[in-house]
Write an enzyme that holds these catalytic residues in place. Sequence first.
Site, PDB file in Angstrom:
ATOM      1  N   GLU A 113       0.817  -1.205   0.000  1.00 47.25           N
ATOM      2  CA  GLU A 113       0.000   0.000   0.000  1.00 47.25           C
ATOM      3  C   GLU A 113       0.856   1.264   0.000  1.00 47.25           C
ATOM      4  OE1 GLU A 113      -3.719  -2.164   2.252  1.00 47.25           O
ATOM      5  OE2 GLU A 113      -2.779  -0.490   3.254  1.00 47.25           O
ATOM      6  N   CYS A 130       3.470   8.458   1.337  1.00 51.07           N
ATOM      7  CA  CYS A 130       3.979   7.441   2.266  1.00 51.07           C
ATOM      8  C   CYS A 130       4.190   6.140   1.487  1.00 51.07           C
ATOM      9  CB  CYS A 130       2.955   7.279   3.395  1.00 51.07           C
ATOM     10  SG  CYS A 130       3.477   6.119   4.632  1.00 51.07           S
ATOM     11  N   CYS A 137       6.552  -7.242   7.114  1.00 45.11           N
ATOM     12  CA  CYS A 137       7.676  -6.739   7.906  1.00 45.11           C
ATOM     13  C   CYS A 137       8.071  -7.815   8.906  1.00 45.11           C
ATOM     14  CB  CYS A 137       7.251  -5.469   8.653  1.00 45.11           C
ATOM     15  SG  CYS A 137       8.636  -4.653   9.492  1.00 45.11           S
ATOM     16  N   CYS A 141       6.850  -5.259  15.683  1.00 46.31           N
ATOM     17  CA  CYS A 141       6.492  -4.246  16.679  1.00 46.31           C
ATOM     18  C   CYS A 141       5.064  -4.556  17.152  1.00 46.31           C
ATOM     19  CB  CYS A 141       6.578  -2.842  16.085  1.00 46.31           C
ATOM     20  SG  CYS A 141       8.264  -2.431  15.603  1.00 46.31           S
ATOM     21  N   CYS A 144       1.768  -2.649  15.646  1.00 47.07           N
ATOM     22  CA  CYS A 144       1.732  -2.352  14.212  1.00 47.07           C
ATOM     23  C   CYS A 144       0.994  -3.444  13.441  1.00 47.07           C
ATOM     24  CB  CYS A 144       3.160  -2.214  13.685  1.00 47.07           C
ATOM     25  SG  CYS A 144       3.204  -1.845  11.925  1.00 47.07           S
ATOM     26  N   GLY A 184       6.838  -2.183   5.970  1.00 49.25           N
ATOM     27  CA  GLY A 184       8.210  -2.677   5.927  1.00 49.25           C
ATOM     28  C   GLY A 184       9.222  -1.804   6.638  1.00 49.25           C
ATOM     29  N   SER A 216      12.259   6.268   7.651  1.00 52.21           N
ATOM     30  CA  SER A 216      11.874   5.956   9.026  1.00 52.21           C
ATOM     31  C   SER A 216      12.338   4.544   9.361  1.00 52.21           C
ATOM     32  CB  SER A 216      10.351   6.050   9.160  1.00 52.21           C
ATOM     33  OG  SER A 216       9.948   5.694  10.463  1.00 52.21           O
ATOM     34  N   LEU A 239      10.926   5.438  18.061  1.00 52.38           N
ATOM     35  CA  LEU A 239      11.471   5.258  19.409  1.00 52.38           C
ATOM     36  C   LEU A 239      10.431   4.582  20.310  1.00 52.38           C
ATOM     37  CD1 LEU A 239      13.989   5.877  21.082  1.00 52.38           C
ATOM     38  CD2 LEU A 239      12.944   8.066  21.705  1.00 52.38           C
ATOM     39  N   CYS A 358      -1.030   5.654   9.975  1.00 55.35           N
ATOM     40  CA  CYS A 358       0.205   4.989  10.397  1.00 55.35           C
ATOM     41  C   CYS A 358      -0.065   3.638  11.017  1.00 55.35           C
ATOM     42  CB  CYS A 358       0.855   5.784  11.517  1.00 55.35           C
ATOM     43  SG  CYS A 358       1.938   7.005  10.972  1.00 55.35           S
TER      44      CYS A 358
HETATM   45  N1  SAH Z   1       9.577   0.192   9.850  1.00 51.83           N
HETATM   46  C1  SAH Z   1       9.702   1.606   9.840  1.00 51.83           C
HETATM   47  C2  SAH Z   1       8.678   2.349   8.988  1.00 51.83           C
HETATM   48  C3  SAH Z   1       7.249   1.900   8.999  1.00 51.83           C
HETATM   49  S1  SAH Z   1       6.129   2.377  10.231  1.00 51.83           S
HETATM   50  C4  SAH Z   1       9.697   2.130  11.249  1.00 51.83           C
HETATM   51  O1  SAH Z   1       9.506   1.351  12.170  1.00 51.83           O
HETATM   52  O2  SAH Z   1       9.941   3.321  11.446  1.00 51.83           O
HETATM   53  C5  SAH Z   1       5.943   4.110  10.235  1.00 51.83           C
HETATM   54  C6  SAH Z   1       5.589   4.644  11.637  1.00 51.83           C
HETATM   55  O3  SAH Z   1       4.260   4.278  12.053  1.00 51.83           O
HETATM   56  C7  SAH Z   1       6.516   4.098  12.685  1.00 51.83           C
HETATM   57  O4  SAH Z   1       6.919   5.093  13.558  1.00 51.83           O
HETATM   58  C8  SAH Z   1       5.636   3.094  13.387  1.00 51.83           C
HETATM   59  O5  SAH Z   1       6.133   2.796  14.637  1.00 51.83           O
HETATM   60  C9  SAH Z   1       4.317   3.819  13.384  1.00 51.83           C
HETATM   61  N2  SAH Z   1       3.183   2.933  13.689  1.00 51.83           N
HETATM   62  C10 SAH Z   1       3.102   1.614  13.473  1.00 51.83           C
HETATM   63  N3  SAH Z   1       1.902   1.140  13.869  1.00 51.83           N
HETATM   64  C11 SAH Z   1       1.215   2.198  14.361  1.00 51.83           C
HETATM   65  C12 SAH Z   1      -0.115   2.346  14.879  1.00 51.83           C
HETATM   66  N4  SAH Z   1      -0.950   1.326  14.967  1.00 51.83           N
HETATM   67  N5  SAH Z   1      -0.492   3.586  15.272  1.00 51.83           N
HETATM   68  C13 SAH Z   1       0.344   4.640  15.131  1.00 51.83           C
HETATM   69  N6  SAH Z   1       1.586   4.542  14.612  1.00 51.83           N
HETATM   70  C14 SAH Z   1       2.025   3.342  14.243  1.00 51.83           C
END
Ligand code: SAH
Length: 385
Positions: A113, A130, A137, A141, A144, A184, A216, A239, A358
């Site tokens: 996407e 974006c 991925c 996390c 996510c 990813g 990112s 972070l 996000c």
């Molecule tokens: N893998 C990379 C880029 C993808 S995620 C990274 O970790 O930075 C882009 C951003 O969205 C990251 O900061 C991620 O932590 C955040 N993110 C992921 N899931 C989310 C959610 N459910 N709500 C808000 N932000 C989220």
Amino acid sequence: MAVISIPLTNLAATPLPGGLATARPNLLDLDLKGCEALVTSLGHKAFNGRNLFKWIHKHGVLDFEAMTDLSLGLRTQLHDTTEIRPPRLAEEWPSADGTRKWMMELADGQRVETVLIPLLIPQERRNTLCVSSQVGCALNCSFCATARQGFNRNLTPGEIIGQVWHATRWLGVPPSNVVLMGMGEPLANFDNLVTALSIMQDDLAYMAAKQRVTVSTSGIVPNIYRLAEVSDVSLAVSLHAPNDALRDELVPINRKYPLEVLIPACRNYIGDERRRRVTWEYVMLDGVNDSPTHAKQLIRLLEGTRSKVNLIPFNPFPGSDYRTSPSERIIAFRDRLIRSGLFTTTRKTRGDEISAACGQLVGRVRDRGRRAPAPPAWPLPVVAT
Ligand code: SAH
């Protein structure tokens, strides 16, 4: 005409399911140097590579016949041995706030996407694209949605830049900002990312200034150092926690690269240039990382690093147990950081009703049983954003 072989290691044919390969290399995988090397290997002058590169990216031309300043011989060679293959636009969802999500289908049927987010100031036609860097991925996390589908494969340079290619055709001009914040982990797909960045920043292609492209990362420390050697784009780091115990849980790559090695890598990245800073993304999770103590720890952690903190309200998705922090707590957290001198913003959630916010991007492995809506005709007319 016989198929000639092209002696370029970065011009690999795209893998297809079952170990098959498409017959032809995809020219979208090549940056300017790659295009020049290709035409030289075909017996032509390097400047033809510049023209070819411009046709593909600046003018969006996919038909070799239309590339009128290339000789007929070169056009025929390219036509017979290569192809220009952007991802296919499989589905599109516009949102009431102007955000637009595209599902891109890749040569092997995998889907990722891409989200276009217009700036909220109506007179300014600025926007942020974006972009995804992998199918799925591997980093897992805990908050996510992409993590839930696991890792499938890296995107090729052409599949990364192909998202920018499509958005540029749709907008009529290149997007104003590009963020590698889709599906990813960009730094886990390092070489392909770097090639795609080089195309994004090239004046003959999308002309993106270094401040307008943001990578990112969840914190793949060795590759933050490597990126510093080869690129000057902006760096954002997910972070999400101000101490190792909590970050180990939320962003498991922290167990491998804890804060004591992550922070110096980021400082090294921004170097001595006074105007550069690291953007720290911090998702606000109710009762998890949003207390005054967390704010204090965060302030201490970032002391001495030129920083911008971006607080992201958690975007829920089916099957997740987290909730977003109440807005009063987000404001209190933000104000604490600001009082300490940290430049802090709160990200406005956009496109959440189309699951474009996000962390909500999931893509999909192709389901042949289900008919997707017909893709829009391309290129579409330029619209104001
Ligand atoms: N893998 C990379 C880029 C993808 S995620 C990274 O970790 O930075 C882009 C951003 O969205 C990251 O900061 C991620 O932590 C955040 N993110 C992921 N899931 C989310 C959610 N459910 N709500 C808000 N932000 C989220």
